[in-house]
Design a protein around this motif. Sequence first.
Motif, short mmCIF file in Angstrom:
data_model
loop_
_atom_site.label_atom_id
_atom_site.label_comp_id
_atom_site.label_asym_id
_atom_site.label_seq_id
_atom_site.Cartn_x
_atom_site.Cartn_y
_atom_site.Cartn_z
N LYS A 1 1.00 -1.18 -0.07
CA LYS A 1 0.25 -0.06 0.10
C LYS A 1 0.89 1.10 -0.18
O LYS A 1 0.49 2.22 -0.70
CB LYS A 1 -0.93 0.00 1.29
CG LYS A 1 -2.01 -0.85 1.29
CD LYS A 1 -2.82 -0.82 2.54
CE LYS A 1 -4.05 -1.42 2.69
NZ LYS A 1 -4.94 -1.44 3.91
N LYS B 1 -4.94 6.68 -2.68
CA LYS B 1 -6.69 6.29 -2.37
C LYS B 1 -6.97 5.57 -3.75
O LYS B 1 -6.55 5.80 -4.98
CB LYS B 1 -7.52 7.46 -2.69
CG LYS B 1 -8.66 7.58 -1.57
CD LYS B 1 -9.39 8.75 -1.44
CE LYS B 1 -10.70 8.53 -1.08
NZ LYS B 1 -11.82 8.51 -1.98
N ARG B 2 -7.59 4.51 -3.38
CA ARG B 2 -7.91 3.56 -4.47
C ARG B 2 -9.44 3.75 -4.97
O ARG B 2 -10.32 4.21 -4.20
CB ARG B 2 -8.04 2.02 -4.04
CG ARG B 2 -6.64 1.54 -3.48
CD ARG B 2 -5.93 1.28 -4.70
NE ARG B 2 -4.85 2.09 -4.63
CZ ARG B 2 -3.64 2.48 -5.57
NH1 ARG B 2 -3.84 1.27 -6.53
NH2 ARG B 2 -2.54 3.20 -5.53
N ASN B 3 -9.54 3.82 -6.13
CA ASN B 3 -11.07 3.61 -6.82
C ASN B 3 -11.92 2.60 -6.07
O ASN B 3 -11.61 1.47 -6.15
CB ASN B 3 -11.08 3.49 -8.37
CG ASN B 3 -10.13 4.74 -9.02
OD1 ASN B 3 -10.06 5.73 -8.34
ND2 ASN B 3 -10.01 4.50 -10.33
#
Length: 192
Positions: free
Chosen positions: A8, A182-184
Amino acid sequence: MELLNLIKKRRSIREYQDRQISKNDLAMILEAGLYAPNAGGRQQSMIVGVHNRTLVNEIGRLNLTKFDRSKLAGFFVSKEQPSVIDDQAIQNGFYGAPAVCVIFSEKDFLYGLADAFCCAENMVLMAMTLGISSCIVARGEETFANNYGMKLLGDWGIPKNYIARCFVTLGYVAGTYPGEKKRNAGRIRIVE
Ligand SMILES: Cc1cc2nc3c(=O)[nH]c(=O)nc-3n(C[C@H](O)[C@H](O)[C@H](O)COP(=O)(O)O)c2cc1C
């Protein structure tokens, strides 16, 4: 660092200090590439670690010579670490990194490209465990499609049926390492 946390936290780094990485660290990153999953268990990819800043910069400039960035104007990659698409003034596709790894695979192998990017992912994660920053860079084949590029491949003993697929830049981040991206949302499912 625990693996998911490390995954991450990894970011593509495009601003580097002058400090070179050690040959020992480079060797471990190359070894991590060799242990990537590989189609058919063929282990056909080859990886060259370039540990010479002058040569890295030369190849980095070749990486952009055939890239028509004007077609991508308007795309946005990163505010914190602008890419060659975000900043058309960047002349070096390796962003001044002191070292780069070139990943090759057989030209006619169906999974050559996939194999190469599996190697690259192993390598960027290995680099992260060593505190070394990295960026996967594309345009492998085009970079060497010139007289100087072909001479380098000959000097490195790359077989004629192999092509460069991608690069992994390596070095120490200049300034602050960017935060987690940030992830979609809505991109995974668990089906039972
Ligand atoms: C197949 C592939 C090709 C890429 N090519 C480039 C490239 O040529 N130049 C570059 O600066 N970044 C390149 N990247 C890095 C991506 O831009 C980056 O992974 C993406 O913007 C997400 O940011 P992050 O890695 O910091 O999470 C590439 C990544 C992948 C997976």
